[in-house]
Scaffold this motif. Structure first.
Motif, mmCIF file in Angstrom:
data_model
loop_
_atom_site.group_PDB
_atom_site.id
_atom_site.type_symbol
_atom_site.label_atom_id
_atom_site.label_comp_id
_atom_site.label_asym_id
_atom_site.label_seq_id
_atom_site.Cartn_x
_atom_site.Cartn_y
_atom_site.Cartn_z
ATOM 1 N N ALA A 483 0.831 -1.203 0.000
ATOM 2 C CA ALA A 483 0.000 0.000 0.000
ATOM 3 C C ALA A 483 0.865 1.253 0.000
ATOM 4 O O ALA A 483 0.540 2.252 -0.652
ATOM 5 C CB ALA A 483 -0.927 -0.005 1.214
ATOM 6 N N ARG A 484 1.992 1.205 0.738
ATOM 7 C CA ARG A 484 2.893 2.370 0.755
ATOM 8 C C ARG A 484 3.474 2.626 -0.629
ATOM 9 O O ARG A 484 3.527 3.776 -1.097
ATOM 10 C CB ARG A 484 4.019 2.121 1.757
ATOM 11 N N ARG A 485 3.901 1.560 -1.314
ATOM 12 C CA ARG A 485 4.463 1.730 -2.648
ATOM 13 C C ARG A 485 3.406 2.258 -3.617
ATOM 14 O O ARG A 485 3.702 3.112 -4.470
ATOM 15 C CB ARG A 485 5.009 0.390 -3.155
ATOM 16 N N TYR A 486 2.192 1.746 -3.491
ATOM 17 C CA TYR A 486 1.124 2.253 -4.362
ATOM 18 C C TYR A 486 0.850 3.724 -4.070
ATOM 19 O O TYR A 486 0.640 4.533 -4.993
ATOM 20 C CB TYR A 486 -0.155 1.439 -4.156
ATOM 21 N N THR A 487 0.846 4.084 -2.788
ATOM 22 C CA THR A 487 0.619 5.479 -2.417
ATOM 23 C C THR A 487 1.683 6.386 -3.026
ATOM 24 O O THR A 487 1.387 7.474 -3.533
ATOM 25 C CB THR A 487 0.622 5.625 -0.883
#
Length: 862
Positions: A483-487
């Protein structure tokens, strides 16, 4: 009793006032009716024409007065001299009242002090067959007569109020006596003390207490009973079989039989139940029940059951954590899964850079991202708090080493207490006694720390709990890192698109603008809008849409927006600008740098409009885009009939323009299809909702934007949404000067003088000299190299614009004149004096314009 008396007095006063008001109104209505009837009676006009009208009108008026029940009927001429009166000696005297409204043909009522006392009278005109007022008739009643009728009603009203007071007194006495009987003669203090003792015992006792009535309703349930039976907060007063308790327990309570230490299984608890019948106050028989939890005394739990529950927790965590690519939501899901099956409270603290999609560094501050617990009144750090954990705390140690930290007894943890002595003391006093701090570690990076707190269960966390926490957090950490990478990727795309969209719209006076942009839930796209100031106080309004989402769509959108800016600087008409934009998209397809699967542009649409505040004309063209809406000042909303044109990049088809004349205060609404089209409705329904939301007079663009978004903005848009609302303004005639220039070089001086006089009238004396130089060159060139007719126009807006129109399509060019050249220096001089200058082509020829900056005291003209 005092309240009842006050209400009765108020009612009496209201009835009397209302009665007098109604009688006064009735008196006025009767006076008007009688006066109008008498004014229209047969023979009245003939009597007025007689030599002695009083001889005929006096007896006739008295007879009518007595029959109609009024106190007087007075006939008078247009000067107010009476022909009749109940007191004959008043005949021939001037009427007491206002006759001017009636002389104008209106019926007039008033209250005056007349010969009969205070009078309520109506005055009506008597008209001839031609409609002229030839006399007046007044009829009315005295106030004494009206008041007398009202006073006659008091003997009826007063006994009614007295009867009401008597009934209220008797009712109060009966209710008071019944209350004393029901409370067994106890006073308020005794009842309060008894209730406090009763409530304290019920809440403090460690046994559940229930009371039911003979109809099977639950009358009372203390806190312990609610906990043991999982009763809802509103259980009291509801039937026993409707409060959600175990079926066997409900059957026992409904049976009303005597039960002594009867063991029942309710969920995962074993309860010892005692029940005895009651019959308080002679009411239908009910039951008093006590419940005791004997689960802890049973050895039903085993290691296998514990392992099963832990495996079930991990299984549920795999399905419930990571349902979205959102860091905050993933943290909330982790906290929701762990409470209450593993911990009583869970807090998730993430390194602050993680929330923005970045990798955290050593020593980063923690942001409390998720909080969940069995109660909401806990003293833990609140949601959103930025926490700098001291190195001595288990959170800081776990974040630094990546290892899970166990604190069995928070009361004996000096390193943890050093973080915030006051708050940690409150946490221990609250009952939270044990902690596991598990770092969120994925791909070698520690993202934050998950804190598991225990309060309700007296045993502290142990080594088995430590391993479970480590495995639970390890599964969540991988999802959170995704989720952090997508954010991070999403924010990069959003940042790119936001940087390509206009941040602050330029200053201009032609329109008031409100705008809105929101990317799709799946990612940024290619929707865009712009407001472009143009020469001559005009403004260009543009909205476009590039098909697709992601960085490529945003980059293509940026190229198209830049191209529109460049083409608009050439002052091209809308159809020509779209034609050049179409050529650009075709070249982008050929170069293979677009957004399609083979590098081409999947599709792009655009709408371009130019509004002129002087003529109030709006010229527009579109390339496959949604048609604009026009909201008139009265709120009428129409869809502009504008030929669609092919989308950009197809080529081969010309674009058509439409010119609309807009009233000042009209709103031009430009938008993309994401606003009106979605899966749950078709585009026709969306267009109708948009038209309905805009159909409201007197709103400014911001209010219209809010109304449109309230009606159409989806909670999770599947496509980008761009909205641009422009309310037109007009450059008034006091800021525009226009002259026809004779096609004669000798007239150049005359035009300079007229322009200088106009500038002095506008208070722009500082610009007279430079303007004369500019006009000398522009008008001379138009006469020498152009064609008649020639026009001169001055515009005073945010700048002073000089425009010279002629019928030739040949435009002058700026060049450096050689030392021996006799000409070629005029445009160079214009370019040096003016802020900007240029050429604009029209269907009739061309316009050469030059703009000058206004002096400091002339900049607030708009």
């Amino acid at each position: 009793m005092a309240i009842v008396v006050l209400l009765a007095a108020g009612a009496l006063l209201a009835l009397v006032l209302q009665s007098r008001h109604d009688l006064d109104r009735e008196a006025r209505n009767r006076s008007v009716s009688v006066a109008q009837t008498f004014a229209k009676s047969p023979g009245l006009r003939e009597a007025l024409e007689m030599p002695d009208p009083s001889a005929v009108l006096q007896p006739l008026a008295e007879e009518t007065r007595k029959a109609a029940g009024v106190d007087f009927i007075v006939v008078m001429d247009t000067h107010g001299i009476r022909y009749s009166h109940p007191q004959p000696d008043r005949i021939g005297e001037r009427f007491v009242g206002t006759i001017e409204p009636s002389l104008a043909g209106r019926v007039h009522t008033e209250s005056v002090q007349g010969p009969l006392g205070k009078e309520i009278q109506a005055i009506v005109p008597v008209t001839s067959s031609e409609g002229d007022v030839i006399a007046l008739v007044s009829a009315g009643l005295t106030v004494e007569s009206v008041t007398g009728i009202a006073d006659q009603q008091l003997p009826v009203i007063l006994p009614s109020i007295a009867g009401g007071l008597t009934l209220a007194t008797i009712g109060t006495a009966l209710i008071s006596r019944r209350l004393r009987r029901q409370t067994h003669g106890l006073g308020t203090q005794e009842m309060t003390r008894m209730y406090e003792h009763h409530d304290a015992v019920l809440h403090a006792v460690r046994e559940g207490v229930l009371i039911t009535d003979g109809e099977g309703r639950l009358l009372l349930a203390n806190d312990e009973a609610g906990r043991l039976l999982d009763l809802p907060d509103d259980a009291e007063g509801r039937p026993v079989d409707e409060v959600g308790m175990d079926r066997r327990m409900a059957d026992l309570l409904l049976s009303g039989r005597i039960a002594t230490d009867e063991v029942l299984e309710a969920g995962d608890r074993l309860l010892v139940v005692n029940q005895r019948p009651t019959q308080p106050g002679g009411r239908p028989q009910g039951s008093a029940v006590t419940i005791r939890d004997s689960t802890e005394m049973q050895l039903l739990s085993s290691r296998a059951e514990t392992a099963r529950k832990r495996l079930k927790l991990l299984y549920d965590a795999g399905g419930d954590i990571g349902t979205t690519l959102d860091v905050v939501r993933t943290a909330e899901e982790l906290a929701d899964v762990a409470v209450p099956r593993f911990a009583d409270f869970v807090t998730v603290d993430l390194a602050d850079p993680v929330l923005n999609g970045d990798e955290p560094g050593p020593g980063a501050d923690m942001r409390r991202t998720a909080v969940n617990g069995i109660r909401s009144d806990h003293p833990l750090y609140p949601l959103g708090a930025l926490i700098d954990f001291l190195p001595s705390t288990p959170q800081a140690r776990g974040y630094g080493t990546g290892a899970v930290e166990l604190v069995p007894d928070l009361g004996d943890a000096p390193g943890w207490h050093a973080q915030d002595p006051h708050r940690t003391s409150e946490i221990v006093a609250y009952g939270i006694h044990s902690l596991i701090a598990a770092p969120l570690k994925a791909r070698g990076v520690v993202l934050g720390v998950v804190n598991f707190w225990r309060s309700q269960k007296p045993e502290p966390f142990d080594e088995d709990d430590l391993s479970l926490a480590e495995e639970l957090v390890g599964r969540a950490a991988v999802t959170m890192d995704n989720a952090r990478r997508y954010t991070r990727e999403h924010q990069l795309a959003v940042t790119l698109q936001r940087s390509l969209l206009p941040r602050d719209l330029p200053e201009q006076s032609a329109v008031d603008v409100a705008h809105f942009y929101q990317p799709a839930q799946s990612g940024v796209g290619g929707d865009w809008f712009d407001v472009i100031p143009l020469p001559g106080s005009r403004v260009g309004l543009v909205v476009g849409d590039v098909v697709g989402h992601g960085l490529h769509a945003a980059a293509t959108m940026g190229r198209l927006r830049t191209a529109v800016h460049n083409f608009s600087s050439l002052d091209l008409p809308p159809d020509e600008l779209l034609a050049r934009l179409d050529d650009l998209v075709q070249r982008m397809d050929q170069d293979g740098d677009g957004t399609g699967p083979d590098g081409g542009v999947l599709g792009a649409t655009c709408l371009y409009a130019v509004y002129d505040p002087v003529s109030r004309n709006c010229t527009m063209a579109r390339a496959g885009h949604m048609p604009p809406l026009v909201v008139a000042p009265d709120g009428t909303t129409t869809i502009a009939e504008l030929p669609a044109g092919p989308p950009l990049g197809l080529g081969g088809m010309p674009f058509e323009t439409v010119e609309l004349r807009l009233a000042e205060g009209s709103q031009l609404v430009l938008y993309t299809d994401g606003l009106v089209e979605e899966r749950s409705r078709d585009i026709a329904e969306g267009m109708e909702k948009l038209r309905t939301a805009l159909s409201h007079p007197g709103r400014d663009p911001d209010a219209s934007r809010r109304a449109v978004l309230d009606a159409l903005l989806p909670s999770q848009p599947s496509d980008d949404i761009a909205l641009l609302i422009a309310r037109t303004r007009t450059l008034g005639t006091d800021r525009v000067a226009r002259w026809d220039v004779p096609f004669d070089p000798s007239e150049v001086g005359v035009m300079r003088s007229r322009a200088a006089a106009q500038l002095e009238e506008w208070g722009l004396e500082e610009l007279v000299f430079s303007t004369e130089l500019i006009l000398s060159e522009l008008i001379t060139n138009a006469i020498r190299y152009g064609a008649a007719p020639v026009h001169l126009r001055l515009l005073r807006d945010r700048t002073l614009t000089c425009e010279v129109w002629d019928s030739s399509s040949t435009a002058p060019h700026l060049r450096y004149a050689a030392g021996m050249d006799e000409g070629g220096r005029g445009l160079f001089l214009v370019a040096q004096i003016s802020e900007h200058w240029g050429t604009r082509y029209t269907p009739e020829g061309k316009v050469i314009w030059a703009e000058q900056v206004l002096p400091a005291d002339g900049r607030t003209l708009s």
